[in-house]
Design a protein around this motif. Structure first.
Motif, PDB file in Angstrom:
ATOM      1  N   TYR A 124     -60.147  32.979 -45.244  1.00 51.85           N
ATOM      2  CA  TYR A 124     -60.759  33.904 -44.280  1.00 51.85           C
ATOM      3  C   TYR A 124     -62.140  34.356 -44.735  1.00 51.85           C
TER       4      TYR A 124
ATOM      5  N   ALA B  79     -65.395  34.389 -42.386  1.00 51.69           N
ATOM      6  CA  ALA B  79     -66.312  35.532 -42.247  1.00 51.69           C
ATOM      7  C   ALA B  79     -67.753  35.104 -42.523  1.00 51.69           C
TER       8      ALA B  79
ATOM      9  N   ASN C 169     -72.530  36.458 -35.495  1.00 55.54           N
ATOM     10  CA  ASN C 169     -71.455  37.165 -34.800  1.00 55.54           C
ATOM     11  C   ASN C 169     -70.862  38.167 -35.785  1.00 55.54           C
ATOM     12  N   GLU C 170     -71.499  39.313 -35.915  1.00 62.32           N
ATOM     13  CA  GLU C 170     -71.071  40.316 -36.881  1.00 62.32           C
ATOM     14  C   GLU C 170     -69.746  40.950 -36.478  1.00 62.32           C
ATOM     15  N   THR C 171     -69.510  41.047 -35.167  1.00 61.13           N
ATOM     16  CA  THR C 171     -68.256  41.648 -34.703  1.00 61.13           C
ATOM     17  C   THR C 171     -67.071  40.819 -35.170  1.00 61.13           C
ATOM     18  N   LEU C 172     -67.219  39.495 -35.005  1.00 59.66           N
ATOM     19  CA  LEU C 172     -66.141  38.606 -35.453  1.00 59.66           C
ATOM     20  C   LEU C 172     -66.019  38.645 -36.983  1.00 59.66           C
TER      21      LEU C 172
ATOM     22  N   LYS D  17     -66.629  41.163 -38.859  1.00 58.46           N
ATOM     23  CA  LYS D  17     -65.954  42.399 -39.256  1.00 58.46           C
ATOM     24  C   LYS D  17     -64.452  42.299 -39.031  1.00 58.46           C
ATOM     25  N   GLU D  18     -64.090  41.654 -37.925  1.00 52.89           N
ATOM     26  CA  GLU D  18     -62.659  41.488 -37.653  1.00 52.89           C
ATOM     27  C   GLU D  18     -61.997  40.645 -38.733  1.00 52.89           C
ATOM     28  N   VAL D  19     -62.706  39.609 -39.130  1.00 49.28           N
ATOM     29  CA  VAL D  19     -62.182  38.762 -40.214  1.00 49.28           C
ATOM     30  C   VAL D  19     -62.115  39.555 -41.517  1.00 49.28           C
TER      31      VAL D  19
ATOM     32  N   GLU E 178     -61.538  42.726 -41.826  1.00 49.05           N
ATOM     33  CA  GLU E 178     -60.345  43.568 -41.769  1.00 49.05           C
ATOM     34  C   GLU E 178     -59.089  42.759 -42.135  1.00 49.05           C
ATOM     35  N   LYS E 179     -59.061  41.533 -41.643  1.00 53.72           N
ATOM     36  CA  LYS E 179     -57.930  40.645 -41.980  1.00 53.72           C
ATOM     37  C   LYS E 179     -57.878  40.405 -43.485  1.00 53.72           C
TER      38      LYS E 179
ATOM     39  N   ASN F 225     -56.534  43.491 -45.304  1.00 51.25           N
ATOM     40  CA  ASN F 225     -55.066  43.573 -45.218  1.00 51.25           C
ATOM     41  C   ASN F 225     -54.387  42.569 -46.167  1.00 51.25           C
TER      42      ASN F 225
END
Length: 231
Positions: A73, A77, A85-88, A90-92, A94-95, A98
């Motif tokens: 991951y 990122a 694509n900073e939004t994507l 950031k989502e990665v 967060e993954k 976790n």
């Protein structure tokens, strides 16, 4: 009251002595049973060790898989950031966070299993050594017990048969003495017979050759009588 107290103390002492005597007489049997119990507990400890080792392996595999997922991951990122694509990204991220939390928990669990495995290995090794030494000592004690019982049996039999043995030895000596006396008599008789018996075979040979006349013949008697008549 003092007498009763002493009497009870004596009874308790006798009971203790009797109990110790029973324990001593069954000591080897009790010790064998205790060793069997220790072997049983050792087998259970080895089974528990095998289970914890299996759990440690599974926990370690999870840590390795988590590390691989985190690395995977992180590459996603980086590619998302490269694509703007900073939004994507950031989502990665967060993954990944976790996954790292899970990995930390899994690593903590794996470390705990590793510590338990090390402790159990040490305990099992010590128990095996103690049981092995105890078995060796029991074998030595059993061998010593058998030898001492054999020695006691021989001593008792020897002590009980000492008088009979002495009588048998004396009888044997008397028999030897009689045999010696009988042999001496036979030798003496043989010597007497050899010195007193004439050599008949030689005398017969001389008479047959005409070298020596037979003193008991008629010719010799007649010749002797003629000689007397002439005189």
């Amino acid at each position: 009251m003092n007498v009763w107290s002493k009497l009870l103390t004596a009874l308790r002492g006798g009971a203790n002595e009797m109990g110790e005597a029973v324990v001593d007489s069954q000591a080897l049997r009790i010790l064998d049973q205790e060793i069997r119990d220790a072997d049983t507990e050792l087998r259970k400890s080895k089974e528990a060790l095998a289970e914890i080792m299996a759990k440690h392996k599974l926990a370690s595999d999870k840590v390795s898989k988590s590390a691989a997922s985190i690395a995977e991951y992180e590459q996603y990122a980086l590619k998302a950031l490269e694509a703007g694509n900073e939004t994507l990204a950031k989502e990665v991220a967060e993954k990944i966070a976790n996954l790292e939390i899970e990995q930390a928990s899994e690593r903590e669990q794996a470390d705990g299993f590793a510590a338990s495995v090390a402790q159990l290995r040490k305990a099992v090794t010590q128990a095996e050594g103690n049981i092995k030494r105890l078995k060796q000592q029991v074998d030595t004690v059993k061998a010593t017990e058998s030898v001492q019982k054999a020695q006691m049996a021989v001593a008792q039999r020897y002590g009980g048969s000492q008088a009979k043995l002495q009588t048998a030895v004396e009888s044997l000596e008397r028999i030897k003495q009689k045999q010696a006396e009988r042999a001496a008599k036979m030798e003496a008789s043989a010597e007497l017979a050899a010195t007193s018996a004439p050599d008949d075979s030689l005398e017969a040979k001389l008479r047959e050759a005409g070298i020596k006349a037979d003193s008991a013949s008629a010719d010799s008697v007649l010749a002797r009588l003629k000689d007397k008549a002439k005189s």
